[in-house]
Design a protein around this motif. Sequence first.
Motif, short mmCIF file in Angstrom:
data_model
loop_
_atom_site.label_atom_id
_atom_site.label_comp_id
_atom_site.label_asym_id
_atom_site.label_seq_id
_atom_site.Cartn_x
_atom_site.Cartn_y
_atom_site.Cartn_z
N ASN A 77 25.03 27.79 47.97
CA ASN A 77 24.10 28.11 46.89
C ASN A 77 24.74 27.96 45.51
O ASN A 77 24.09 27.48 44.58
CB ASN A 77 23.56 29.54 47.06
N ASP A 80 25.02 24.30 44.83
CA ASP A 80 23.70 23.75 44.53
C ASP A 80 23.37 23.93 43.05
O ASP A 80 22.86 23.00 42.40
CB ASP A 80 22.61 24.44 45.35
N VAL A 136 16.12 22.84 44.36
CA VAL A 136 17.23 22.37 45.18
C VAL A 136 17.72 23.48 46.11
O VAL A 136 18.01 23.25 47.28
CB VAL A 136 18.38 21.85 44.29
N THR A 137 17.77 24.69 45.60
CA THR A 137 18.25 25.82 46.41
C THR A 137 17.28 26.13 47.54
O THR A 137 17.70 26.48 48.64
CB THR A 137 18.46 27.05 45.52
N ALA A 140 17.89 23.53 50.13
CA ALA A 140 19.21 23.72 50.76
C ALA A 140 19.22 24.94 51.68
O ALA A 140 20.04 25.02 52.60
CB ALA A 140 20.28 23.86 49.70
#
Length: 150
Positions: A77, A80, A136-137, A140
Amino acid sequence: MGVFEDCAVQTEGGGHDLLLQCVADALDAAFEEQEGSLLSWLLVLCGGLVFFMQAGFAMLCAGCVRKKNVQNSMLKNLLDACGAALAFLTLGYGFAFGGQGDTVGMTFIGKTDFFSKGEIDQAFWFFQFAFSATAVTIVAGTLAERGQMV
């Protein structure tokens, strides 16, 4: 001196209509100046709140994985957020918003402002970066316990 006194000096002997127009113009200019500052402040505040969603997603990921994988999930995280910052700084903003002020209407993809070249509103940039990093997180998070950091 205040706005009224300044206008009274400028329009001395011009009548009440001219005085009222001068006061209205001065207050309108002051309001527009403050409106831009308020908008920038709100963009930074809301961008910060959106960016804190990353911490929430990190906690969610940490709670959904086994104890041995919590550090891996937290590192992922953090990376990211750092990777999203670099990617949005170099390419993302340029693709999303580059050159919109140069052309009439909207374009499909930006052609300028890559690597933060040009005149960019920093508050707007931060607000948009916070959303891209959070997206994005979220994506992911689907990889929790499905891959290992080397």
